[in-house]
Design an enzyme around this catalytic site. Sequence first.
Site, PDB file in Angstrom:
ATOM      1  N   CYS A 100     -31.196 169.843  -3.002  1.00 33.11           N
ATOM      2  CA  CYS A 100     -31.785 170.674  -4.046  1.00 33.11           C
ATOM      3  C   CYS A 100     -30.744 171.703  -4.493  1.00 33.11           C
ATOM      4  O   CYS A 100     -30.229 172.468  -3.681  1.00 33.11           O
ATOM      5  CB  CYS A 100     -33.016 171.384  -3.489  1.00 33.11           C
ATOM      6  SG  CYS A 100     -33.665 172.655  -4.577  1.00 33.11           S
ATOM      7  N   CYS A 104     -33.299 174.925 -10.998  1.00 32.79           N
ATOM      8  CA  CYS A 104     -34.270 174.374 -11.959  1.00 32.79           C
ATOM      9  C   CYS A 104     -35.529 175.217 -12.060  1.00 32.79           C
ATOM     10  O   CYS A 104     -36.151 175.280 -13.130  1.00 32.79           O
ATOM     11  CB  CYS A 104     -34.681 172.965 -11.556  1.00 32.79           C
ATOM     12  SG  CYS A 104     -33.296 171.909 -11.186  1.00 32.79           S
ATOM     13  N   THR A 191     -37.323 178.939  -3.556  1.00 34.45           N
ATOM     14  CA  THR A 191     -36.079 178.167  -3.623  1.00 34.45           C
ATOM     15  C   THR A 191     -34.939 178.993  -4.217  1.00 34.45           C
ATOM     16  O   THR A 191     -35.079 179.550  -5.312  1.00 34.45           O
ATOM     17  CB  THR A 191     -36.307 176.910  -4.480  1.00 34.45           C
ATOM     18  OG1 THR A 191     -37.249 176.078  -3.818  1.00 34.45           O
ATOM     19  CG2 THR A 191     -35.025 176.132  -4.697  1.00 34.45           C
ATOM     20  N   GLU A 257     -34.760 178.020   1.039  1.00 29.92           N
ATOM     21  CA  GLU A 257     -36.051 178.635   0.724  1.00 29.92           C
ATOM     22  C   GLU A 257     -36.187 179.915   1.539  1.00 29.92           C
ATOM     23  O   GLU A 257     -35.645 179.999   2.645  1.00 29.92           O
ATOM     24  CB  GLU A 257     -37.235 177.712   1.067  1.00 29.92           C
ATOM     25  CG  GLU A 257     -37.607 176.743  -0.039  1.00 29.92           C
ATOM     26  CD  GLU A 257     -36.597 175.626  -0.199  1.00 29.92           C
ATOM     27  OE1 GLU A 257     -36.054 175.184   0.837  1.00 29.92           O
ATOM     28  OE2 GLU A 257     -36.312 175.200  -1.331  1.00 29.92           O
ATOM     29  N   HIS A 292     -41.761 171.742 -14.312  1.00 30.88           N
ATOM     30  CA  HIS A 292     -41.120 171.578 -13.004  1.00 30.88           C
ATOM     31  C   HIS A 292     -41.426 170.204 -12.395  1.00 30.88           C
ATOM     32  O   HIS A 292     -40.572 169.620 -11.718  1.00 30.88           O
ATOM     33  CB  HIS A 292     -41.574 172.703 -12.074  1.00 30.88           C
ATOM     34  CG  HIS A 292     -40.605 172.947 -10.966  1.00 30.88           C
ATOM     35  ND1 HIS A 292     -39.237 172.964 -11.151  1.00 30.88           N
ATOM     36  CD2 HIS A 292     -40.779 173.146  -9.628  1.00 30.88           C
ATOM     37  CE1 HIS A 292     -38.634 173.170 -10.004  1.00 30.88           C
ATOM     38  NE2 HIS A 292     -39.543 173.266  -9.060  1.00 30.88           N
ATOM     39  N   TYR A 296     -38.469 166.895 -11.290  1.00 32.31           N
ATOM     40  CA  TYR A 296     -38.321 166.023 -10.114  1.00 32.31           C
ATOM     41  C   TYR A 296     -37.963 164.591 -10.496  1.00 32.31           C
ATOM     42  O   TYR A 296     -37.523 163.810  -9.647  1.00 32.31           O
ATOM     43  CB  TYR A 296     -39.608 166.050  -9.277  1.00 32.31           C
ATOM     44  CG  TYR A 296     -39.699 167.265  -8.381  1.00 32.31           C
ATOM     45  CD1 TYR A 296     -39.831 168.538  -8.916  1.00 32.31           C
ATOM     46  CD2 TYR A 296     -39.643 167.146  -6.997  1.00 32.31           C
ATOM     47  CE1 TYR A 296     -39.899 169.657  -8.105  1.00 32.31           C
ATOM     48  CE2 TYR A 296     -39.712 168.258  -6.178  1.00 32.31           C
ATOM     49  CZ  TYR A 296     -39.838 169.503  -6.736  1.00 32.31           C
ATOM     50  OH  TYR A 296     -39.895 170.611  -5.928  1.00 32.31           O
ATOM     51  N   CYS A 299     -33.794 165.284 -10.407  1.00 36.35           N
ATOM     52  CA  CYS A 299     -33.061 165.536  -9.150  1.00 36.35           C
ATOM     53  C   CYS A 299     -33.356 164.484  -8.084  1.00 36.35           C
ATOM     54  O   CYS A 299     -32.450 164.045  -7.379  1.00 36.35           O
ATOM     55  CB  CYS A 299     -33.384 166.928  -8.626  1.00 36.35           C
ATOM     56  SG  CYS A 299     -35.119 167.213  -8.204  1.00 36.35           S
ATOM     57  N   GLU A 447     -40.035 168.412   0.667  1.00 40.56           N
ATOM     58  CA  GLU A 447     -39.912 169.061  -0.635  1.00 40.56           C
ATOM     59  C   GLU A 447     -40.532 168.188  -1.713  1.00 40.56           C
ATOM     60  O   GLU A 447     -41.171 168.674  -2.640  1.00 40.56           O
ATOM     61  CB  GLU A 447     -38.461 169.368  -0.988  1.00 40.56           C
ATOM     62  CG  GLU A 447     -38.385 170.385  -2.126  1.00 40.56           C
ATOM     63  CD  GLU A 447     -37.322 170.102  -3.158  1.00 40.56           C
ATOM     64  OE1 GLU A 447     -36.411 169.326  -2.866  1.00 40.56           O
ATOM     65  OE2 GLU A 447     -37.424 170.646  -4.269  1.00 40.56           O
TER      66      GLU A 447
HETATM   67  C1  LIG Z   1     -39.121 172.955  -0.318  1.00 47.42           C
HETATM   68  C2  LIG Z   1     -40.064 173.713  -1.184  1.00 47.42           C
HETATM   69  C3  LIG Z   1     -39.566 174.481  -2.230  1.00 47.42           C
HETATM   70  C4  LIG Z   1     -40.435 175.252  -3.012  1.00 47.42           C
HETATM   71  N1  LIG Z   1     -39.908 176.055  -3.993  1.00 47.42           N
HETATM   72  C5  LIG Z   1     -40.735 176.894  -4.668  1.00 47.42           C
HETATM   73  C6  LIG Z   1     -40.205 177.823  -5.609  1.00 47.42           C
HETATM   74  O1  LIG Z   1     -39.010 177.908  -5.839  1.00 47.42           O
HETATM   75  N2  LIG Z   1     -41.065 178.642  -6.272  1.00 47.42           N
HETATM   76  C7  LIG Z   1     -42.387 178.606  -6.041  1.00 47.42           C
HETATM   77  O2  LIG Z   1     -43.099 179.388  -6.657  1.00 47.42           O
HETATM   78  N3  LIG Z   1     -42.915 177.747  -5.143  1.00 47.42           N
HETATM   79  C8  LIG Z   1     -42.127 176.896  -4.451  1.00 47.42           C
HETATM   80  N4  LIG Z   1     -42.644 176.010  -3.535  1.00 47.42           N
HETATM   81  C9  LIG Z   1     -44.074 176.082  -3.262  1.00 47.42           C
HETATM   82  C10 LIG Z   1     -44.892 174.860  -3.612  1.00 47.42           C
HETATM   83  O3  LIG Z   1     -45.273 174.896  -4.961  1.00 47.42           O
HETATM   84  C11 LIG Z   1     -46.094 174.893  -2.639  1.00 47.42           C
HETATM   85  O4  LIG Z   1     -45.599 174.510  -1.377  1.00 47.42           O
HETATM   86  C12 LIG Z   1     -47.221 174.018  -3.060  1.00 47.42           C
HETATM   87  O5  LIG Z   1     -47.831 174.499  -4.226  1.00 47.42           O
HETATM   88  C13 LIG Z   1     -48.273 173.930  -1.947  1.00 47.42           C
HETATM   89  O6  LIG Z   1     -48.656 175.206  -1.521  1.00 47.42           O
HETATM   90  P1  LIG Z   1     -48.637 175.560   0.046  1.00 47.42           P
HETATM   91  O7  LIG Z   1     -47.331 175.201   0.573  1.00 47.42           O
HETATM   92  O8  LIG Z   1     -49.130 176.941   0.187  1.00 47.42           O
HETATM   93  O9  LIG Z   1     -49.655 174.550   0.705  1.00 47.42           O
HETATM   94  P2  LIG Z   1     -51.224 174.634   0.711  1.00 47.42           P
HETATM   95  O10 LIG Z   1     -51.694 175.197  -0.602  1.00 47.42           O
HETATM   96  O11 LIG Z   1     -51.687 175.323   1.928  1.00 47.42           O
HETATM   97  O12 LIG Z   1     -51.621 173.129   0.745  1.00 47.42           O
HETATM   98  C14 LIG Z   1     -51.792 172.393   1.972  1.00 47.42           C
HETATM   99  C15 LIG Z   1     -52.900 171.384   1.759  1.00 47.42           C
HETATM  100  O13 LIG Z   1     -54.122 172.074   1.516  1.00 47.42           O
HETATM  101  C16 LIG Z   1     -54.716 171.615   0.298  1.00 47.42           C
HETATM  102  N5  LIG Z   1     -55.367 172.760  -0.348  1.00 47.42           N
HETATM  103  C17 LIG Z   1     -54.816 173.956  -0.651  1.00 47.42           C
HETATM  104  N6  LIG Z   1     -55.723 174.761  -1.250  1.00 47.42           N
HETATM  105  C18 LIG Z   1     -56.858 174.054  -1.339  1.00 47.42           C
HETATM  106  C19 LIG Z   1     -58.150 174.333  -1.859  1.00 47.42           C
HETATM  107  N7  LIG Z   1     -58.449 175.506  -2.415  1.00 47.42           N
HETATM  108  N8  LIG Z   1     -59.086 173.349  -1.784  1.00 47.42           N
HETATM  109  C20 LIG Z   1     -58.794 172.158  -1.236  1.00 47.42           C
HETATM  110  N9  LIG Z   1     -57.591 171.843  -0.722  1.00 47.42           N
HETATM  111  C21 LIG Z   1     -56.634 172.776  -0.767  1.00 47.42           C
HETATM  112  C22 LIG Z   1     -53.547 171.065  -0.532  1.00 47.42           C
HETATM  113  O14 LIG Z   1     -53.986 170.112  -1.479  1.00 47.42           O
HETATM  114  C23 LIG Z   1     -52.665 170.459   0.560  1.00 47.42           C
HETATM  115  O15 LIG Z   1     -53.101 169.171   0.870  1.00 47.42           O
HETATM  116  C24 LIG Z   1     -41.815 175.214  -2.765  1.00 47.42           C
HETATM  117  C25 LIG Z   1     -42.301 174.430  -1.722  1.00 47.42           C
HETATM  118  C26 LIG Z   1     -41.453 173.698  -0.938  1.00 47.42           C
HETATM  119  C27 LIG Z   1     -42.010 172.884   0.205  1.00 47.42           C
END
Ligand SMILES: Cc1cc2nc3c(=O)[nH]c(=O)nc-3n(C[C@H](O)[C@H](O)[C@H](O)COP(=O)(O)OP(=O)(O)OC[C@H]3O[C@@H](n4cnc5c(N)ncnc54)[C@H](O)[C@@H]3O)c2cc1C
Length: 489
Positions: A100, A104, A191, A257, A292, A296, A299, A447
Amino acid sequence: MALKTAQEYIDSLRALKSDVWLFGEKVENFVDHPVIRPSINAIALTYKIAHEPEHEDLAVTISSLTGERTNRFTSLFMSPDDMVKKIKMQRMLGQRSGCCFQRCVGMDAINAVYSSTFEIDEKHGTEYHKRFKEWVKYIQQNDLCVQGAMTDVKGDRGQSPSKQPDPDMFVHVVERRPDGIVIRGAKAHQTGSVNSHEMLIMPTLTMREGDEDYSVSCAIPSDSKGVHFIYGRQSCDKRKLEEGDIDVGNFMFGGQEALTVLDDVFVPWERVFMDGEVEFSTMMVERFAANHRQSYGGCKPGIGDVLIGATASMAEYNGVPRASHIRDKIAEMSHLAETLHACGLACCTQGTKTRAGNYQPDILLANVCKMNVTRFPYELTRLAEDIAGGALVTVPSEADLRNPVVGKYVEKYFKGANNVSAEDRIRMLTLINSMTFGLTAPSYRTESMHGAGSPQAMKVMIERQTDMNEKKRLARVLAGIDEREKLTD
Ligand SMILES: Cc1cc2nc3c(=O)[nH]c(=O)nc-3n(C[C@H](O)[C@H](O)[C@H](O)COP(=O)(O)OP(=O)(O)OC[C@H]3O[C@@H](n4cnc5c(N)ncnc54)[C@H](O)[C@@H]3O)c2cc1C
């Protein structure tokens, strides 16, 4: 100001007074930290390509705001072709970094906030769009790296921001002053945040009445008072602190991250782009997500190309390149990578102009693109692990290879077909290991799963964007339930 070179970008980071924490210690010089530096190198590539004549068409564009040459990573997409070039640039960078390259998120956020602020102003008579344009000009003229900060830590996922037991689980405004606002909370998984000059903050989900303080978008310098970065662990990250480069695999480049804590950060009004307009949070979130999720499709096939090349090399090193099942599996890997790229390109060509004038990828296709990304890299990884063999996870260390006592055994028993040296074979194994298990973090797998949203977020959008009534009508017509189409009068 001219487009920064890779060196100028790296030097510019040294001027930041960022508060960075790693392994429980404050990092005074993050630029030269061996765990962090590969991620800086990856972003530096985005600056380097702007000075490569053969890539200028992809990496540089004319700013619609200033009329000056600007790095595509700070630009607004003013045509479907701009987005196609973005995707092609991302594939090339994925191929060259194998990880990564982090820049982006900010580019996609800039485009989402640009079009959303225009429509907020249209409805509310506010001046967010004017302020935002001034900020983008500043970013472009100084060729800054911007972090797109959307994801809140979210606490209880079942509760809205204003109903959380702890009010800081979503970034929110805690004070409004004559000169600006004060925000508090934390953004998760950010990120490239340590390596960025600026942070563009957006709400993370649809806000409702009562969530006004949480409906905030603004920009802050990443070394603002009250910003604390707590660096995310990467699988096997401490290998980067050891002697040698072989065990690290992708030694040169890596991702990054960090948990970004915003502990009462002041933001002057000219950097505030949304404050309380709950009904526009969905627009901003969906537009950022579409941009965004489209990214994907650039990349991830690029990184896939490296993985495919490494896998094909391992097949050669193991003496099985002509075996029919190996060829079939490698062809399947290419099919998967090209399908991801096809989706990324498709949502560009089907993009539409926003009321602000910049272009937005097709939302349905962008979500299909990212949905495939939550699956195909897992299959690509599975096939790479199949062909590479078990040594992928049992290979001895570089220290053993170099050891005067046991080194000769490693050299003898790890050599490959056709006199391929043990060192080359081990290097290819650790490259695959680092890409698939996450040393060049974030790994090709997790990711792909969660970045830009977890799979269910795409499913919801795909369902929402699908015109099911029209599909049912098509079926009724052909079934003869509704009047059939007449071919002649
Ligand atoms: C490597 C990496 C880079 C990233 N980079 C960025 C970045 O630069 N900027 C940024 O803003 N974000 C970034 N993210 C964040 C990414 O958008 C989130 O990881 C993603 O939206 C999921 O949120 P979470 O990790 O909190 O997981 P969760 O929201 O906890 O999700 C875990 C599980 O729970 C489920 N879930 C969550 N909420 C609910 C609900 N209300 N009802 C039912 N099911 C639910 C989901 O569907 C999933 O299956 C990055 C993530 C990763 C892993």
